[in-house]
Design an enzyme around this catalytic site. Structure first.
Site, PDB file in Angstrom:
ATOM      1  N   ALA B 330       0.838  -1.212   0.000  1.00  0.00           N
ATOM      2  CA  ALA B 330       0.000   0.000   0.000  1.00  0.00           C
ATOM      3  C   ALA B 330       0.867   1.254   0.000  1.00  0.00           C
ATOM      4  CB  ALA B 330      -0.975  -0.040   1.175  1.00  0.00           C
ATOM      5  N   SER B 331       0.458   2.277   0.683  1.00  0.00           N
ATOM      6  CA  SER B 331       1.118   3.582   0.562  1.00  0.00           C
ATOM      7  C   SER B 331       2.520   3.624   1.157  1.00  0.00           C
ATOM      8  CB  SER B 331       0.263   4.641   1.250  1.00  0.00           C
ATOM      9  OG  SER B 331      -1.046   4.587   0.725  1.00  0.00           O
ATOM     10  N   THR B 332       2.950   2.526   1.813  1.00  0.00           N
ATOM     11  CA  THR B 332       4.266   2.564   2.467  1.00  0.00           C
ATOM     12  C   THR B 332       5.404   2.580   1.462  1.00  0.00           C
ATOM     13  OG1 THR B 332       4.279   0.167   2.643  1.00  0.00           O
ATOM     14  CG2 THR B 332       3.410   1.388   4.524  1.00  0.00           C
TER      15      THR B 332
END
Lengths: 371, 640
Positions: B330-332
């Site tokens: 995801a956004s990591t």
């Protein structure tokens, strides 16, 4: 006037108490060896040693008592004793107690005993009595009768089944025949007959465990953990003793219990392991001394009956030790014969000592003949 | 009286006959005694050597002595895996005549469950012959006494004092430290292959998982031997001589037991993973996967019931979520994409993207709307905002323009799609998708649409938490790639040595200041008033930086709203967080993944906060002094 050797002997104290000193010394030496080795073989079990000492003591007592009885008493009663002995053997087959798969014991309420032990003494007496009634060497007819006398108790004991004892008893009878002058022609015929008898013995008379013992004897390494175990471990014990042995109480085969039946049938292996070849020679020398002494007594005896009886008893004694040593060292199959006077155990000591008592009686009872 | 007179007449002839016969008998007996003597001579003199050898073979047994297995310790020297003396009831099946009867009789004396018996019966099938097998371990003193009284009844059964592996922290370290178990057939085959079998003759257990397995050769030690005298029942009577075994090496971890316990507490009730690592040398500080289980169950053979309970649990406790859990990052991973965009010149720190709340692939007839997590969008978004507010539109656009090839290539440099090199065998590569990968996997070409969701760390892209920790460390280290390691020190014979830090080819970019731009954005995420992790870290006494992530597991139709309540628990979003602290000179990188927990900012970041609070509260920040490794391996420092 100078005493003759006979006179000197006969006037001694030992002679008066019917004791043959050299024979006694030989026996005591063997007993001493017995106690020494049993202490080691039994794992330093003092109780076991005490029991053996008591048994040997009783044996010595029996010997001394028997020595006081005149040999002519046996000569007189030999046939009766033989008939009674046969009766016992028949009885044991009919009502005997079982032990290790064989009927050997007769329970008379008070005492339990093996009638075959009586026969060990009774058969040579019977044979000596029978043959000494006629001129020697025995006639053909008497030879046949003699063998019949031998075969009856032999078969009765073999039927128990106790093959070892039956062979020993047969040989005691045979020795009487041989010493009485059995012709060599017949002797050779006899061996041929025995060879012919072997298959019958194998297929009809021997039990499976006996056959197994013979097979194991022929090739012990075929079953090193099973039936061959005894003989292999015994040979290892003997061989690893070397010249001087591992030392008293130091035999690893016996102390660590690799050797079975250490204090009974295989006691010779313990002695060989701990005292080595030298120990073996000493033991055999003592045995040889006893045997030679026995033969001298036989030769010196003045009656045919006593000569035959004494000769047979001492040769049977030899057979005992030969079979035992032969068996534990891998020359003969394992038949369960103890090492005479050395193995731990039972009735056989009493019987043996009784036979030595008879030898001593023969040695010290002289019907002085007119010279 | 004819007979009598005849008898007397021939008396002397008879005596002579008898004497002759006696002499023949004597000669025969002497001959036979000679036979005995010759035979004895043969046995005792000629064959003495051979029988002496056989006699010694009988009584002397060479016995191997198992070495003591090395212990495993945490950062503070707390023992995580120890060797505890215990009494066990053991059986040599070859010496037992009737196993069922024996077991039944033993049950009369000592309480032995059917479960134990089943395990035992299974175990004896896979075992070296004449090796004793434990039936029950950790006997009480009373049980030892009860059996000892009855010992004579049980041929082949004995009580043995042995060292048994023990894990005092039970479930806290299972996935990192692992456990040992009985050596089975497969282990034997492997030992045979590696020519190690001789060294294991006295050993009963072998590492089956985790550090215990990875460092088996160091932990095990060298087997010694002794010559003992035994009796005919193979009972040992005394020792004759001995070559002592060499104990295995002790392993030192940088994991702190308190942090580990804390990780368990904060994940309690959730499935997920926490990993913390020192970015300077890759030393792992926390390694916890929840749910976990008690490794002691496996040491002596786990029962079928317990094993299937573990195996069939839908929470999959045996899965090592830290290194095997494949999560959409995801956004990591937005920082890595932003950095790549800067490096390729596709964006600058000042350029913006218009975010109306959705994004469409340009110049395509059939339009699918890719939605931002924020209905209505963020408006004009620059790089810093795109990270601190986690704008999706910015990265749909960027990924579209970067293309899968350069993303994939760049991602691999950070360690995605490959093993991190951590000292564990339980590791997954996860997936860094590429054209080639898709062709191999699905026999399909790569579509442009596939790249869009890659931009927000979804779609085909998966990563393990340990990969995320490694990738985040690369940012912290400004390009230097350090492999994570659990074991940081080994002491052998009292000599301590640090394990080597392993570096990979560094990530190089044209402008070094771009690192700072990315790191500043991560700082803002935690510290700016509109940062997604602001709430979670409010009031922290240390400075930190990070990035939240929320991974969608449930595909929504274009016009559908995600409503947490209506979505089955197993399809709810995964909460992710990557972070590090202190902002200047970081000593810890932390990654939190919580399955089906919801948004990363509200569900993963607070967990990271708690972990970091403890880390600084315990004063662990200054604990580890890293001797700076060769700078040549690091990032060249002159290009900015």
């Amino acid at each position: 006037m100078v005493q003759t050797e006979n006179e000197r002997r006969q006037s001694s104290l030992w002679f008066r108490f019917h004791i043959d000193l050299p024979l006694l010394l030989g026996i005591l030496t063997l007993m001493l060896i017995s106690i020494t080795v049993i202490y080691s073989a039994g794992g330093q079990n003092v109780d076991m040693v005490i029991r053996q000492v008591m048994r040997l003591g009783i044996g010595l007592g029996v010997m001394l008592v028997v020595a006081q009885i005149s040999p002519f008493f046996y000569q007189k009663w030999a046939p009766h004793l033989f008939v009674v002995g046969i009766g016992f053997l028949v009885a044991v087959l009919l009502v005997g107690d079982m032990g290790k798969g064989a009927q050997r014991w007769l329970n008379l309420g008070v005492v339990k005993f093996q009638p075959s032990e009586i026969m060990k003494l009774s058969l040579p007496m019977m044979m000596a009595w029978f043959l000494s009634n006629y001129t020697l060497p025995p006639s053909f007819k008497n030879t046949i009768v003699g063998f019949t006398i031998i075969v009856i108790p032999t078969l009765l004991i073999a039927k128990q089944p106790d093959l070892g004892t039956s062979l020993l008893i047969a040989s005691s009878g045979f020795f009487v025949m041989f010493l009485a002058g059995l012709r060599f022609r017949i002797l050779i015929g006899l061996f041929a007959g025995a060879a012919a008898f072997l298959p019958i013995l194998w297929f009809y008379l021997m039990h499976d465990y006996q056959k197994q013992r013979v097979l194991t004897f022929l090739n012990p390494e075929s079953d090193p953990l099973g039936a061959g175990y005894h003989i292999i471990q015994s040979k290892i014990a003997i061989g690893s003793g070397g010249l001087e042995g591992k030392g008293w109480l130091q035999g690893t085969q016996s102390q660590l219990e690799f050797l079975p039946e250490r204090h009974t049938d295989f006691i010779f292996s313990v002695l060989s392991e701990e005292f080595g070849f030298i120990g073996v020679l000493v033991l055999l020398a003592v045995y040889a001394f006893v045997i030679v002494r026995g033969l001298i007594i036989a030769v010196r005896a003045q009656e045919a009956f006593t000569k035959l009886l004494a000769g047979s008893l001492i040769l049977t004694f030899f057979v005992y030790l030969f079979v035992n040593i032969g068996m534990v060292s891998g020359l003969l199959p394992v038949v369960g014969v103890p090492l005479p006077l050395v193995s731990y155990g039972g009735t056989s000591i009493v019987t043996l000592m009784a036979s030595f008592g008879i030898l001593m009686a023969i040695a010290t009872n002289k019907r002085l003949l007119a010279s | 009286m004819r007979r009598k007179s005849y008898h007397i007449q021939d008396h002397s002839a008879e005596a002579n006959l008898f004497t002759r016969r006696a002499i023949i008998s004597f000669i025969a007996a002497a001959g036979l005694i000679l036979v005995l003597v010759v035979n004895m001579f043969h046995l005792q003199i000629n064959s003495y050597q051979s029988y002496q050898t056989r006699s010694n073979d009988n009584r002397i047994k060479l016995q191997p002595i198992a070495p003591n297995r090395g212990v495993i310790k945490d950062l503070n020297g707390k023992v995580l895996a120890s060797n505890e003396p215990s009494f066990s009831l053991e059986i040599i099946p070859e010496q037992v005549n009737n196993m069922d009867e024996t077991l039944a009789a033993l049950q009369q004396i000592i309480e032995i469950s059917e479960e134990h018996i089943t395990v035992f019966k299974r175990a004896i099938k896979y075992r070296r012959r004449f090796k004793s097998m434990p039936l029950k371990i950790r006997l009480t003193e009373q049980e030892v006494a009860k059996f000892s009284v009855n010992q004579h009844r049980f041929q082949g059964v004995s009580i043995e004092a042995r060292l048994t592996r023990h894990y005092p922290f039970e479930k806290y370290f299972t996935h990192a430290v692992g456990y040992v178990g009985k050596i089975n057939k497969r282990d034997l085959e492997r030992l045979e292959e590696n020519e190690q079998i001789q060294n294991y003759t006295a050993t009963r257990s072998i590492g089956k998982l985790g550090i215990e397995k990875y460092y088996e050769s160091q932990l095990h030690g060298i087997t010694g031997s002794e010559n003992v005298e035994v009796n005919h029942r193979s009972r040992v009577l005394r020792q004759l001589d001995v070559i002592p075994p060499k104990p295995g090496a002790d392993l030192h971890l940088s994991i702190d037991a308190n942090m580990q316990k804390k990780a368990h507490d904060v994940l309690d009730g959730n499935r997920g993973a926490i990993i913390a690592m020192d970015p300077r040398d890759g030393a792992i500080l926390t390694f916890y996967s929840n749910p976990s289980y008690d490794p002691n169950l496996f040491v002596t053979g786990i029962s079928q019931t317990n094993y299937s309970k573990l195996l069939n649990s839908k929470d999959k406790p045996m899965l090592n979520r830290v290194s095997q859990g494949q999560y959409p990052p995801a956004s990591t991973i937005k920082m890595q994409l932003g950095l790549l965009g800067l490096d390729k010149g596709l964006v600058t720190t000042n350029s913006t993207v218009w975010d109306p709340g959705y994004w469409k692939i340009p110049n395509i007839e059939v339009q699918r709307r890719f939605r931002d997590w924020k209905p209505g969008g963020h408006g004009h978004v620059d790089l810093l905002t795109s990270i601190k507010q986690s704008c999706d539109i910015y990265y749909y656009d960027l990924a579209y323009r970067l293309g899968i090839d350069s993303i994939s290539e760049f991602g691999k440099k950070f360690g995605f799609g490959n093993f991190t090199g951590v000292d564990l065998y339980e590791e997954s590569r996860a997936i860094m998708p590429s054209r080639q990968w898709k062709r191999d996997r699905f026999r399909q070409p790569w579509y442009k649409g596939d790249t869009i969701s890659i931009g927000i760390g979804q779609g085909y892209w998966t990563a393990t938490p340990i990969q995320l920790a490694m990738a985040t460390s690369v940012l912290v280290n400004k390009g230097r790639v350090v492999e994570p390691k659990i074991v940081t020190g080994i002491s052998q014979n009292g000599v301590y040595s640090e394990t080597a830090t392993k570096y990979r080819e560094p990530v190089t970019i044209k402008n070094q200041r771009h690192w700072d731009a990315i790191l500043k954005a991560m700082y803002e995420t935690v510290n700016a008033i509109d940062g997604t992790a602001r709430t979670a870290f409010a009031g922290a006494v240390y400075s930190s930086a990070g990035k939240t992530g929320t991974a969608q597991l449930f595909s929504l139709a274009d016009d559908e709203e995600y409503e947490e309540e209506s979505v089955a628990e197993r399809f709810r979003d995964n909460a992710m967080y990557v972070g590090y602290a202190p902002f200047e000179n970081p000593t810890i990188v932390i990654v939190v993944a919580v399955e089906n927990a919801g948004g990363g900012g509200s569900n993963a970041a607070p967990i990271a906060r708690e972990m970091l609070d403890l880390y600084f509260g315990l004063g662990l920040s200054g604990r580890r002094h890293i001797t700076q490794q060769n700078d040549a391996i690091g990032v060249p420092s002159g290009t900015n």
